[in-house]
Write a protein that holds these residues in place. Structure first.
Motif, short mmCIF file in Angstrom:
data_model
loop_
_atom_site.label_atom_id
_atom_site.label_comp_id
_atom_site.label_asym_id
_atom_site.label_seq_id
_atom_site.Cartn_x
_atom_site.Cartn_y
_atom_site.Cartn_z
N ARG A 10 0.83 -1.21 0.00
CA ARG A 10 0.00 0.00 0.00
C ARG A 10 0.87 1.26 0.00
NH1 ARG A 10 -4.68 0.49 4.00
NH2 ARG A 10 -4.74 2.49 2.94
N ALA A 11 2.01 1.17 0.70
CA ALA A 11 2.93 2.32 0.74
C ALA A 11 3.41 2.62 -0.67
CB ALA A 11 4.10 2.03 1.66
N LYS A 12 3.74 1.57 -1.40
CA LYS A 12 4.26 1.74 -2.76
C LYS A 12 3.21 2.39 -3.67
CE LYS A 12 6.60 -0.70 -6.41
NZ LYS A 12 6.98 -1.95 -7.01
N TYR A 42 0.41 21.80 -1.33
CA TYR A 42 1.53 21.13 -2.00
C TYR A 42 2.53 20.62 -0.96
CZ TYR A 42 5.71 20.44 -4.82
OH TYR A 42 6.84 19.89 -5.40
N ASP A 43 2.86 21.49 0.01
CA ASP A 43 3.86 21.11 1.02
C ASP A 43 3.39 19.92 1.85
OD1 ASP A 43 5.52 23.11 0.11
OD2 ASP A 43 5.03 24.53 1.69
N ALA A 44 2.08 19.86 2.13
CA ALA A 44 1.54 18.74 2.93
C ALA A 44 1.72 17.42 2.16
CB ALA A 44 0.07 18.98 3.24
N LEU A 45 1.42 17.43 0.86
CA LEU A 45 1.58 16.21 0.06
C LEU A 45 3.06 15.82 -0.03
CD1 LEU A 45 -0.85 16.87 -2.93
CD2 LEU A 45 -1.20 15.40 -0.96
N ARG A 46 3.86 16.84 -0.16
CA ARG A 46 5.30 16.64 -0.29
C ARG A 46 5.87 16.02 1.01
NH1 ARG A 46 9.34 18.03 -4.44
NH2 ARG A 46 11.11 17.32 -3.28
N GLN A 47 5.36 16.49 2.15
CA GLN A 47 5.82 15.94 3.43
C GLN A 47 5.43 14.48 3.56
OE1 GLN A 47 4.58 18.55 6.67
NE2 GLN A 47 6.01 20.11 5.96
N ARG A 48 4.21 14.16 3.10
CA ARG A 48 3.75 12.77 3.16
C ARG A 48 4.66 11.90 2.26
NH1 ARG A 48 0.23 9.21 5.98
NH2 ARG A 48 -0.31 7.57 4.52
N TYR A 49 4.95 12.40 1.09
CA TYR A 49 5.81 11.69 0.13
C TYR A 49 7.18 11.41 0.76
CZ TYR A 49 8.53 11.09 -4.23
OH TYR A 49 9.37 10.62 -5.22
N GLU A 50 7.73 12.44 1.40
CA GLU A 50 9.07 12.28 2.01
C GLU A 50 9.02 11.33 3.20
OE1 GLU A 50 10.80 16.21 2.59
OE2 GLU A 50 10.51 16.63 0.47
N ALA A 51 7.92 11.40 3.96
CA ALA A 51 7.78 10.51 5.12
C ALA A 51 7.67 9.05 4.66
CB ALA A 51 6.55 10.90 5.93
N LEU A 52 6.94 8.82 3.55
CA LEU A 52 6.81 7.46 3.00
C LEU A 52 8.19 6.93 2.59
CD1 LEU A 52 3.61 7.76 0.76
CD2 LEU A 52 3.92 6.16 2.65
N GLU A 53 8.94 7.81 1.94
CA GLU A 53 10.26 7.40 1.47
C GLU A 53 11.20 7.08 2.62
OE1 GLU A 53 11.76 9.42 -2.17
OE2 GLU A 53 13.58 9.69 -0.99
N LYS A 54 11.03 7.82 3.72
CA LYS A 54 11.87 7.59 4.89
C LYS A 54 11.51 6.26 5.55
CE LYS A 54 13.88 10.48 8.42
NZ LYS A 54 13.68 11.60 9.31
N ALA A 55 10.21 6.00 5.64
CA ALA A 55 9.75 4.78 6.32
C ALA A 55 9.98 3.54 5.45
CB ALA A 55 8.27 4.91 6.68
N PHE A 56 9.95 3.73 4.13
CA PHE A 56 10.14 2.59 3.20
C PHE A 56 11.27 2.96 2.23
CE2 PHE A 56 5.77 2.49 4.63
CZ PHE A 56 5.55 1.15 4.93
N PRO A 57 12.53 2.89 2.72
CA PRO A 57 13.66 3.39 1.91
C PRO A 57 13.78 2.68 0.56
CG PRO A 57 14.38 2.79 4.13
CD PRO A 57 12.96 2.36 4.02
N GLU A 58 13.20 1.47 0.45
CA GLU A 58 13.29 0.75 -0.83
C GLU A 58 12.50 1.47 -1.93
OE1 GLU A 58 11.85 -0.26 1.89
OE2 GLU A 58 9.87 -1.13 1.52
N LEU A 59 11.64 2.40 -1.56
CA LEU A 59 10.86 3.15 -2.57
C LEU A 59 11.73 4.17 -3.30
CD1 LEU A 59 7.58 3.89 -0.56
CD2 LEU A 59 7.89 2.21 -2.38
N ALA A 60 12.77 4.66 -2.61
CA ALA A 60 13.59 5.74 -3.18
C ALA A 60 14.38 5.23 -4.37
CB ALA A 60 14.53 6.27 -2.12
N SER A 61 14.42 6.04 -5.42
CA SER A 61 15.27 5.70 -6.57
C SER A 61 15.87 7.01 -7.06
CB SER A 61 14.42 5.08 -7.69
OG SER A 61 13.63 6.11 -8.27
N ASP A 62 16.64 6.95 -8.14
CA ASP A 62 17.21 8.18 -8.69
C ASP A 62 16.13 9.12 -9.19
OD1 ASP A 62 19.67 7.38 -8.05
OD2 ASP A 62 20.30 6.79 -10.07
N ALA A 63 14.95 8.55 -9.48
CA ALA A 63 13.86 9.37 -10.00
C ALA A 63 13.09 10.07 -8.88
CB ALA A 63 12.91 8.50 -10.81
N SER A 64 13.48 9.81 -7.61
CA SER A 64 12.73 10.40 -6.49
C SER A 64 12.68 11.91 -6.58
CB SER A 64 13.39 9.99 -5.18
OG SER A 64 12.89 10.80 -4.14
#
Ligand code: NAD
Length: 339
Positions: A10-12, A42-64
């Protein structure tokens, strides 16, 4: 759903949906100068996006999106490669984050407890950043930030700005000097422009930032010439011989060459002085006549800036202390916001 309750699947899903949505908002904001949502949204969505990436580091890629700056230059403009990239700034919102920033910088540099470390504190101008290249004192080209590595050629448009000298003052300028700063529009000029737009049945601008960006990023420089744009220099790109070895000294040098600089820049030692200047600027905010969305702190010594370097898309030696989101913008709602 709280992030800790999300399954990796679901995180992905949420992460990739957010990525798509933010990319579309970036395009509207940076390329069309016509934001689809408020900065706070915009900032609220962006914070959620960054929090997801922090909690699930496997989501991060060069395209992040966390590794990207702005958006690619729009096709309608010629492109200019930046010799020195134009990156972004990290954000903090709370006083303790400012203390933490200072502590982190001191730790990184190995500064002893009693050793003073100087920072500059200055308003964060809400406009769009530009790089102006001078060779032998003459303006040769100007570019927007674009994606940080490649910007849009807006030379003809920049030449219409009264505040930007075609030739630098005096003779002590370095042969190559890229002055960087913010093109912005004063609030009263923004309201007057919107009145003219309304009278001519043309779409209105959402806020001074977007009217500055929309006015500068025109194919016809005559349109730009009719718009009252202004400039504050606060940084630099390529410089053949540095005229100063501090942030403050560099900005003073830019001023001596004839570029407008912001009078509210102050040298501070330590987080308490930085926060005091933040409150002072915040208290004057309504009377400045132009929009600011926070205060930027920078390590003053350029040698130390170089030692600190960059992490991904932002310098380790600077940070933007943003004002609380609810007061951040005067978005005109319920109107057609477009260029
Ligand atoms: P940023 O604007 O938060 O910070 C970096 C920029 O600050 C620099 O590039 C520079 O242009 C500017 N700046 C102004 N004064 C400065 C000073 N004194 N010293 C140094 N830099 C100074 O970061 P960003 O990545 O450019 O943009 C993110 C911002 O754009 C957020 O506030 C976000 O809300 C907004 N945004 C909004 C939407 C939307 O749809 N509403 C979409 C994309 C971005």
């Amino acid at each position: 759903t709280p992030i800790e309750d999300l399954s990796p699947r679901r995180a992905k899903l949420e992460y990739s949906r957010l990525a798509e949505q933010l990319a579309e908002y970036d395009r509207r904001y940076y390329q069309d100068d016509s934001p689809a949502v408020s900065d706070a949204e915009y900032d609220a969505l962006r914070q959620r996006y960054e929090a997801l990436e922090k909690a699930f580091p496997e989501l991060a890629s060069d395209a992040s999106l966390t590794k990207k700056v702005g958006a690619a230059p729009a096709e309608k403009f010629a492109k200019i490669k930046h010799v020195v990239p134009m990156l972004s700034l990290g954000n903090v919102f709370a006083d303790e984050d400012v203390h933490e920033f200072v502590a982190r910088v001191r730790r990184f540099l190995g500064f002893a407890d009693e050793a003073p470390l100087f920072f500059t504190a200055e308003p964060k101008i809400d406009g769009l950043s530009c790089s102006l290249r001078y060779e032998k004192g003459a303006l040769v080209y100007a570019a927007t930030r674009g994606d940080g590595y490649e910007g849009e050629d807006i030379t003809a448009n920049i030449r219409t700005l009264e505040e930007i000298p075609q030739r630098l003052n005096g003779e002590s300028w370095p042969d190559v000097l890229e002055a960087r700063g913010e093109v912005y529009m004063r609030r009263e000029d923004f309201f007057a422009l919107n009145e003219r737009q309304a009278a001519a049945n043309k779409p209105l601008f959402a806020n001074p930032r977007n009217s500055a960006a929309g006015s500068l990023r025109q194919l016809d420089p005559k349109v730009t010439a009719s718009r009252p744009l202004r400039f504050f220099a606060y940084s630099w790109g390529e410089v053949s011989v540095m005229p100063a070895d501090t942030q403050y000294g560099m900005v003073q040098a830019l001023a001596s060459f004839g570029l407008p600089t912001n009078p509210l820049t102050k040298i501070c030692v330590g987080a308490d002085e930085m926060l005091a200047h933040f409150r002072d600027i915040e208290a004057r905010r309504a009377t400045l006549g132009y929009d600011i969305d926070g205060v930027v702190y920078k390590v003053d010594d350029i040698g130390l800036q170089i030692r600190l370097g960059f992490v991904s898309r932002a310098p380790r030696w600077a940070v933007a202390h943003k004002f609380p989101a609810e007061q951040a913008k005067t978005i005109v709602r319920g109107i057609d916001i477009n260029v």
